[in-house]
Motif scaffolding. Structure first.
Motif, PDB file in Angstrom:
ATOM      1  N   GLU A 163      10.651  19.054 -12.272  1.00 32.93           N
ATOM      2  CA  GLU A 163      10.756  20.479 -11.963  1.00 32.93           C
ATOM      3  C   GLU A 163      10.632  21.268 -13.253  1.00 32.93           C
ATOM      4  N   ASP A 185      14.901  11.915  -4.329  1.00 31.40           N
ATOM      5  CA  ASP A 185      13.924  12.058  -5.398  1.00 31.40           C
ATOM      6  C   ASP A 185      12.560  11.466  -5.082  1.00 31.40           C
ATOM      7  N   TYR A 205       6.974  21.743  -9.043  1.00 39.78           N
ATOM      8  CA  TYR A 205       6.916  20.327  -9.379  1.00 39.78           C
ATOM      9  C   TYR A 205       5.657  20.056 -10.199  1.00 39.78           C
ATOM     10  N   VAL A 257      10.528  12.299  -8.295  1.00 43.68           N
ATOM     11  CA  VAL A 257      11.042  13.415  -9.091  1.00 43.68           C
ATOM     12  C   VAL A 257      11.942  12.842 -10.182  1.00 43.68           C
TER      13      VAL A 257
END
Length: 300
Positions: A163, A185, A205, A257
């Motif tokens: 992020e 995630d 993202y 993520v």
């Protein structure tokens, strides 16, 4: 012969490193030290830690020092051995023992997608990882291992995401995502845009420099037209795979993520910040460096 396990890593290293001139006039950017270890060695160490001991570097002209670094240095080793300097001898030998390192030349700078395509003969019909040298991932946060596990579960390709503030998203590829039920995630990527403006970005993202790719990416790259900057963009090929949601034919793209420690060495300021941060965490350098920094900053 096809093998669904990820065992090979590809490291694109053909760039000219113009942001670090004049230091990179005769020295590859990848050999610039992060404290006392070349950045490229830290990337190979990350691949090896994830079980990837077959590494292909995609290089260009003037990159011979990369080959020398991962080769044996018989004269230096003999001198250290004669002095009984076992500590430095182990440091010198470490780079040669990490992995079997192979090399192929890109020939001309036609973009990251083209660099990955240069690996097709070496990789064959197998999934593989791509690690970009500008992003260093802290070994305490094993991102690549997680990505390989996601590939094993979901198939297709996997990219690493972080992020980012909206005002920085224009420096990265950007992903539109769908949440995967039951996971915090892991996301499914539905679209990718290369370096969008803040207004056009589908999310915050950003794609960072770690990929686990299905070999289907090669056939897509072969027909991918030059995109942003007149180069063949890996993002464009992954966008095509993201729109093909059938992982049985190599389609589908997942995202992991990443919320761990990442060090950006892509420009001079972030490189200096990474060196200082990592040096401060070392037992042999940290205490004295932190004490000096506090004194120095107080005088500014």
């Amino acid at each position: 012969m096809s093998n669904d396990e990820v065992t090979k890593a590809v490291i694109p290293a053909a760039g000219l490193g113009t942001r670090f001139l004049p230091a990179t006039k005769a020295t590859p950017k990848e050999m610039l030290p992060v404290v006392d270890t070349p950045a490229i060695q830290l990337v190979v160490e990350e691949a090896a830690a994830a079980g990837l001991h077959d590494v292909l570097m995609v290089t260009g002209r003037s990159k011979r020092p990369l080959e020398d670094h991962f080769d044996r240095a018989a004269e230096l080793e003999a001198a250290l051995e004669a002095k009984g300097d076992t500590e430095k001898l182990a440091l010198v030998r470490k780079s040669t023992e990490l992995a079997a390192v192979h090399y192929v030349r890109q020939g001309e700078p036609r973009g990251l997608g083209h660099a990955v395509l240069c690996a097709a003969s070496h990789v064959g019909d197998n999934p593989f990882a791509v690690l970009l040298g500008d992003d260093l991932i802290d070994p305490r946060d094993p991102l690549l291992t997680t990505m390989i596990d996601v590939r094993r579960t979901h198939g297709g390709s996997v990219v690493a995401l972080m992020e980012m503030p909206r005002e920085q998203i224009h420096m990265y590829g950007c992903a539109a995502v769908q949440l995967v039920p039951g996971s915090v995630d892991v996301v499914r990527i539905t679209d990718l845009v290369e370096k969008p403006s803040a207004d056009e970005a589908p999310s915050n993202y950003a794609v960072i420099g770690r990929y686990v790719l299905d070999p289907a990416v090669f056939s897509v790259l072969e027909t991918t037209a030059p995109g942003r900057g007149g180069e063949i963009q890996l993002t464009d090929a992954l966008r095509s795979l993201a729109h093909d949601i059938d992982p049985s034919d190599g389609g589908g793209v997942m995202g992991v993520v990443f919320r761990g420690r990442r060090y950006d060495t892509g420009d001079r300021l972030s490189y200096l910040q990474a060196v200082v941060q990592l040096a401060c965490e070392r037992e042999d350098l940290g205490p004295d460096l932190v004490a000096w920094l506090k004194t120095f900053v107080a005088t500014l």
